[in-house]
Enzyme design. Structure first.
Site: not given
Ligand code: UD1
Length: 420
Positions: A22-23, A92, A116, A121-125, A306, A328, A398
């Site tokens: 999936k990933n 996400r 999930c 879970r920010p997206i700043d990076l 995971d 994590i 999912r």
């Protein structure tokens, strides 16, 4: 919403084939946008998350033809650069498409992603990396519009504050067609990033270093039509290893890459499982009762976050006390209260979960709280005395292709029901 109904008590035995990752599939599907044309992908898992990526591609103007695990994606007619809110909120990984859209069209609009609920879970990076590549950002009404300041993305140095998998992938995708060279340091080293590099290089990109903490991308002008076979899913592999371990079973796991699950294999060996590794196969034979172990999740090649919930479920019935430290994600223990309803003895203190092994779990009515936490409940249901009903299994669907079917083939008693 659908549910699983599980009758516990059967050992899982036999042979199981692992699906495509999936990933790895999600960023690779996004990568198809970079080439104006057709891409053929093989071994793509048939799961809700890949389906969602196809929806985004179609809304942007592309086409997707699917036949079992083969998918043909045609992006030649893409004409929109805005990812609809509803799809961003559902998944996400939809943020991963932004790098590819920017790389090809120099502009992209999207809202903050969902997925999930396992932490902030920010997206700043991701956004910081785009800025380094000469992209300007404007935010209004919850939407972010990215635009290249010059004629396209400009290669640069990106030093990630944390080796984020998604930010590494997005930086690669945005840089493939950039002017000049991009160097990503403190990059994530996950095997899915190596798969993305191999896919993009086959398309004509010039990327080196995936699998190490320094990735170099020399921008190219154009890419070409290719076909690509997606790597096996290492988390599905780990899940089936644990399914054997918790049920005292014996499995042969095929079409996998054993090198990708080394930390899971060594922990299960420490717990008393006999494991034999061949080229694309793993054989596992579990003892009557597992011995407790300690686990700390870390970025690859450390123990995968995971697998944290799945290991926790596995060791609820082990002899002794297991300690898990989650490094994590900050709130990845939501499934614990559901396992405790089944008689598990787990206490959470900050980043740690202390699992006191008990001999028996009992069937209960419980709810999946996220993808991997949901899979953990399935494991528990398969050893519990009596019937377990797991609601909200959409989370599990999912990420696992034919999960209940594969388990049934191995002797597990699991059915799916649809509630209307
Ligand atoms: C990917 C995987 C997910 C896995 C995770 C960690 C996919 C589709 N998902 O998720 O299954 O659990 O890697 O191995 O591949 N972070 C920030 N700012 C950012 C980005 C991340 O603070 O901009 C933080 C996150 O909140 C988290 C940590 O970094 O605490 C790791 O996240 P990241 O590696 O980015 O995970 P994902 O790419 O979302």
């Amino acid at each position: 919403m659908s549910s699983y109904i599980i009758k516990g008590g059967n050992k899982l035995e036999g042979t199981v084939t692992i699906s495509g990752s999936k990933n790895a599939a999600l960023p690779i599907i996004a990568g198809c946008i970079l080439n104006k044309g057709k891409t053929i992908l093989y071994n793509v898992p048939n799961i809700h998350d890949t389906q969602m990526m196809y929806e985004i591609i179609k809304i942007l103007g592309g086409t997707v033809q699917k036949k079992k695990n083969k998918v043909i994606i045609d992006t030649s007619k893409i004409s929109k650069y805005e990812i609809p809110d509803i799809l961003m909120h559902k998944m996400r990984s939809s943020v991963i498409i932004v790098g590819a859209i920017l790389g090809r069209y120099r502009t992209a609009t999207f809202s903050y992603p969902g997925g999930c609920d396992i932490g902030a879970r920010p997206i700043d990076l991701h956004l910081k990396a785009f800025e380094k590549l000469g992209v300007s950002m404007s935010k209004s009404y919850g939407k972010i519009t990215c635009e290249c300041l010059e004629k396209g993305v400009i290669g640069n140095k990106i030093d990630l504050d944390f080796p984020s998998v998604g930010a590494t992938e997005n930086s690669i995708l945005a840089s493939v067609l950039a002017k000049g060279k991009t160097v990503i340091t403190n990059a994530a080293r996950e095997p899915e990033i190596v798969d993305l590099q191999e896919f993009l290089n086959k398309m004509g990109a010039k990327i080196e270093g995936a699998g190490t903490d320094k990735i170099e991308i020399e921008g190219v002008r154009e890419l070409k039509e290719i076909s690509y076979n997606i790597m096996p899913d290492r988390i599905e592999t780990g899940t089936f290893l644990c399914l054997a371990a918790i049920t005292g079973g014996k499995l042969q796991i095929e079409k996998t890459n054993p090198n990708h699950v080394t930390p899971v294999i060594s922990k299960l060996e420490e717990a008393g499982c006999y494991i034999e590794v061949q080229k694309e196969k793993i054989k596992i034979e579990a003892p009557k009762r597992l011995k407790s172990i300690d686990i700390k999740t870390m970025p690859y090649p450390g123990f995968p976050t995971d697998m944290q919930s799945i290991m926790a479920a596995t060791f609820t019935v082990a002899k002794g006390t297991t300690l898990i430290v989650e490094n994590i994600f900050e709130s990845r223990y939501k499934y614990v209260q559901e396992l405790n309803k089944m008689g598990a003895k787990i206490t959470v203190e900050g980043k740690s979960a202390i699992i006191r092994g008990t001999r028996k779990l009992y069937g209960a009515n419980i709810k999946a709280t996220d993808l991997r936490g949901g899979a953990a409940l399935v494991l528990a249901g398969l050893v519990a005395k009596g019937i377990t009903v797991i609601e909200n299994i959409e989370y599990i669907l999912r990420g696992y292709e034919g999960f209940d079917e594969k388990i049934r083939k191995l002797g597990g008693n699991i059915e799916i029901t649809k509630a209307f």
